[in-house]
Write an enzyme that holds these catalytic residues in place. Structure first.
Site, PDB file in Angstrom:
ATOM      1  N   CYS A   4      46.415  43.068  29.202  1.00 13.42           N
ATOM      2  CA  CYS A   4      45.641  43.400  30.394  1.00 13.42           C
ATOM      3  C   CYS A   4      45.413  44.912  30.425  1.00 13.42           C
ATOM      4  O   CYS A   4      46.378  45.693  30.467  1.00 13.42           O
ATOM      5  CB  CYS A   4      46.351  42.954  31.675  1.00 13.42           C
ATOM      6  SG  CYS A   4      45.545  43.599  33.173  1.00 13.42           S
ATOM      7  N   CYS A   7      46.896  46.640  33.551  1.00  8.54           N
ATOM      8  CA  CYS A   7      48.367  46.717  33.458  1.00  8.54           C
ATOM      9  C   CYS A   7      48.760  47.882  32.547  1.00  8.54           C
ATOM     10  O   CYS A   7      49.708  48.627  32.839  1.00  8.54           O
ATOM     11  CB  CYS A   7      48.958  45.419  32.919  1.00  8.54           C
ATOM     12  SG  CYS A   7      49.045  44.065  34.109  1.00  8.54           S
ATOM     13  N   ASP A  30      36.721  55.511  37.724  1.00 13.78           N
ATOM     14  CA  ASP A  30      36.036  54.535  36.880  1.00 13.78           C
ATOM     15  C   ASP A  30      35.439  55.253  35.669  1.00 13.78           C
ATOM     16  O   ASP A  30      34.878  56.339  35.776  1.00 13.78           O
ATOM     17  CB  ASP A  30      34.940  53.819  37.688  1.00 13.78           C
ATOM     18  CG  ASP A  30      34.482  52.539  37.015  1.00 13.78           C
ATOM     19  OD1 ASP A  30      34.766  51.455  37.564  1.00 13.78           O
ATOM     20  OD2 ASP A  30      33.838  52.618  35.946  1.00 13.78           O
ATOM     21  N   HIS A  46      50.438  42.377  38.459  1.00 19.07           N
ATOM     22  CA  HIS A  46      49.229  41.717  37.978  1.00 19.07           C
ATOM     23  C   HIS A  46      48.868  40.504  38.834  1.00 19.07           C
ATOM     24  O   HIS A  46      49.632  39.549  38.925  1.00 19.07           O
ATOM     25  CB  HIS A  46      49.391  41.260  36.525  1.00 19.07           C
ATOM     26  CG  HIS A  46      48.138  40.627  35.987  1.00 19.07           C
ATOM     27  ND1 HIS A  46      47.169  41.352  35.335  1.00 19.07           N
ATOM     28  CD2 HIS A  46      47.671  39.355  36.048  1.00 19.07           C
ATOM     29  CE1 HIS A  46      46.162  40.554  35.013  1.00 19.07           C
ATOM     30  NE2 HIS A  46      46.447  39.328  35.436  1.00 19.07           N
ATOM     31  N   GLY A  93      30.443  39.183  38.952  1.00 16.74           N
ATOM     32  CA  GLY A  93      30.431  40.074  37.794  1.00 16.74           C
ATOM     33  C   GLY A  93      31.758  40.729  37.500  1.00 16.74           C
ATOM     34  O   GLY A  93      31.801  41.780  36.855  1.00 16.74           O
ATOM     35  N   HIS A  98      42.183  41.932  36.494  1.00 17.19           N
ATOM     36  CA  HIS A  98      43.341  42.467  37.221  1.00 17.19           C
ATOM     37  C   HIS A  98      42.728  43.022  38.498  1.00 17.19           C
ATOM     38  O   HIS A  98      41.870  43.912  38.424  1.00 17.19           O
ATOM     39  CB  HIS A  98      44.028  43.557  36.393  1.00 17.19           C
ATOM     40  CG  HIS A  98      45.224  44.205  37.052  1.00 17.19           C
ATOM     41  ND1 HIS A  98      46.449  44.317  36.414  1.00 17.19           N
ATOM     42  CD2 HIS A  98      45.379  44.780  38.270  1.00 17.19           C
ATOM     43  CE1 HIS A  98      47.307  44.940  37.221  1.00 17.19           C
ATOM     44  NE2 HIS A  98      46.679  45.237  38.351  1.00 17.19           N
ATOM     45  N   HIS A 100      41.118  44.768  41.472  1.00 17.76           N
ATOM     46  CA  HIS A 100      40.844  46.190  41.688  1.00 17.76           C
ATOM     47  C   HIS A 100      39.828  46.323  42.811  1.00 17.76           C
ATOM     48  O   HIS A 100      38.923  45.500  42.952  1.00 17.76           O
ATOM     49  CB  HIS A 100      40.334  46.866  40.415  1.00 17.76           C
ATOM     50  CG  HIS A 100      39.218  46.133  39.731  1.00 17.76           C
ATOM     51  ND1 HIS A 100      39.428  45.020  38.945  1.00 17.76           N
ATOM     52  CD2 HIS A 100      37.883  46.337  39.738  1.00 17.76           C
ATOM     53  CE1 HIS A 100      38.271  44.576  38.483  1.00 17.76           C
ATOM     54  NE2 HIS A 100      37.311  45.348  38.947  1.00 17.76           N
ATOM     55  N   HIS A 102      36.967  48.829  44.124  1.00  9.29           N
ATOM     56  CA  HIS A 102      36.133  50.000  43.842  1.00  9.29           C
ATOM     57  C   HIS A 102      35.997  50.811  45.129  1.00  9.29           C
ATOM     58  O   HIS A 102      35.653  50.242  46.183  1.00  9.29           O
ATOM     59  CB  HIS A 102      34.727  49.585  43.418  1.00  9.29           C
ATOM     60  CG  HIS A 102      34.638  48.778  42.155  1.00  9.29           C
ATOM     61  ND1 HIS A 102      34.176  49.301  40.974  1.00  9.29           N
ATOM     62  CD2 HIS A 102      34.935  47.481  41.892  1.00  9.29           C
ATOM     63  CE1 HIS A 102      34.171  48.357  40.037  1.00  9.29           C
ATOM     64  NE2 HIS A 102      34.633  47.240  40.567  1.00  9.29           N
TER      65      HIS A 102
HETATM   66  P1  AMP Z   1      34.490  44.884  37.692  1.00  9.59           P
HETATM   67  O1  AMP Z   1      33.167  44.707  36.978  1.00  9.59           O
HETATM   68  O2  AMP Z   1      34.411  44.783  39.163  1.00  9.59           O
HETATM   69  O3  AMP Z   1      35.551  43.981  37.078  1.00  9.59           O
HETATM   70  O4  AMP Z   1      34.916  46.386  37.426  1.00  9.59           O
HETATM   71  C1  AMP Z   1      35.586  46.815  36.297  1.00  9.59           C
HETATM   72  C2  AMP Z   1      35.404  48.289  36.226  1.00  9.59           C
HETATM   73  O5  AMP Z   1      36.350  48.828  35.327  1.00  9.59           O
HETATM   74  C3  AMP Z   1      34.020  48.732  35.719  1.00  9.59           C
HETATM   75  O6  AMP Z   1      33.376  49.512  36.728  1.00  9.59           O
HETATM   76  C4  AMP Z   1      34.348  49.565  34.482  1.00  9.59           C
HETATM   77  O7  AMP Z   1      33.507  50.689  34.356  1.00  9.59           O
HETATM   78  C5  AMP Z   1      35.791  49.972  34.729  1.00  9.59           C
HETATM   79  N1  AMP Z   1      36.587  50.258  33.550  1.00  9.59           N
HETATM   80  C6  AMP Z   1      36.678  49.521  32.419  1.00  9.59           C
HETATM   81  N2  AMP Z   1      37.551  50.089  31.568  1.00  9.59           N
HETATM   82  C7  AMP Z   1      38.019  51.206  32.174  1.00  9.59           C
HETATM   83  C8  AMP Z   1      38.965  52.217  31.811  1.00  9.59           C
HETATM   84  N3  AMP Z   1      39.605  52.205  30.629  1.00  9.59           N
HETATM   85  N4  AMP Z   1      39.194  53.221  32.689  1.00  9.59           N
HETATM   86  C9  AMP Z   1      38.543  53.265  33.881  1.00  9.59           C
HETATM   87  N5  AMP Z   1      37.663  52.325  34.282  1.00  9.59           N
HETATM   88  C10 AMP Z   1      37.399  51.319  33.444  1.00  9.59           C
END
Ligand code: AMP
Length: 114
Positions: A4, A7, A30, A46, A93, A98, A100, A102
């Site tokens: 993950c 994680c 992000d 998680h 989308g 995990h 999160h 925004h």
């Molecule tokens: P979601 O589409 O809501 O699942 O959002 C996932 C978010 O994680 C996206 O906005 C990606 O740009 C962000 N993301 C993916 N990998 C990383 C990373 N290594 N560090 C920071 N953000 C990331």
């Protein structure tokens, strides 16, 4: 959870631009920002999505939300306004499974989202 991404970020195994960390929650910028401020807030524990987190641990759910508001204050977008988004499942989308939140702000945000 092994394999993950978030994680691994919470554990410090993958680098991230961390703006807040405590015993329960980590917040980091992000990688692909959609607004001048775009921070992701995650619980260290998680859970696959917001629904699973809310069903399992109301206290931790509240901690994540409180941390998101705290990040908004820290980033200076509280007064102007900001958006909290928890994409949950395929139709929303969600790409990282995990939970999160925004934190988006720093400009006028359009509504409704696509
Ligand atoms: P979601 O589409 O809501 O699942 O959002 C996932 C978010 O994680 C996206 O906005 C990606 O740009 C962000 N993301 C993916 N990998 C990383 C990373 N290594 N560090 C920071 N953000 C990331």
């Amino acid at each position: 959870m092994s394999d993950c991404l978030f994680c691994a970020i919470a554990a410090g195994d993958i680098p991230a631009d961390v703006v807040h960390a405590d015993d329960d929650v980590v917040a980091f910028r992000d990688l692909n920002p959609q607004a001048p401020v775009h921070v992701l807030v995650i619980p260290r524990a998680h859970y696959a999505n917001a629904g699973e987190l809310a069903a399992a641990d109301e206290h931790l759910t509240a901690r994540v939300l409180a941390a998101a508001a705290s990040v908004a204050r820290q980033e200076g977008i509280s007064d102007a306004g900001y958006r909290l988004v928890a994409n949950t499942g395929d139709d929303a989308g969600q790409s990282v499974h995990h939970v999160h939140v925004h934190v988006l702000g720093g400009r006028s945000l359009t509504w409704p989202p696509g």
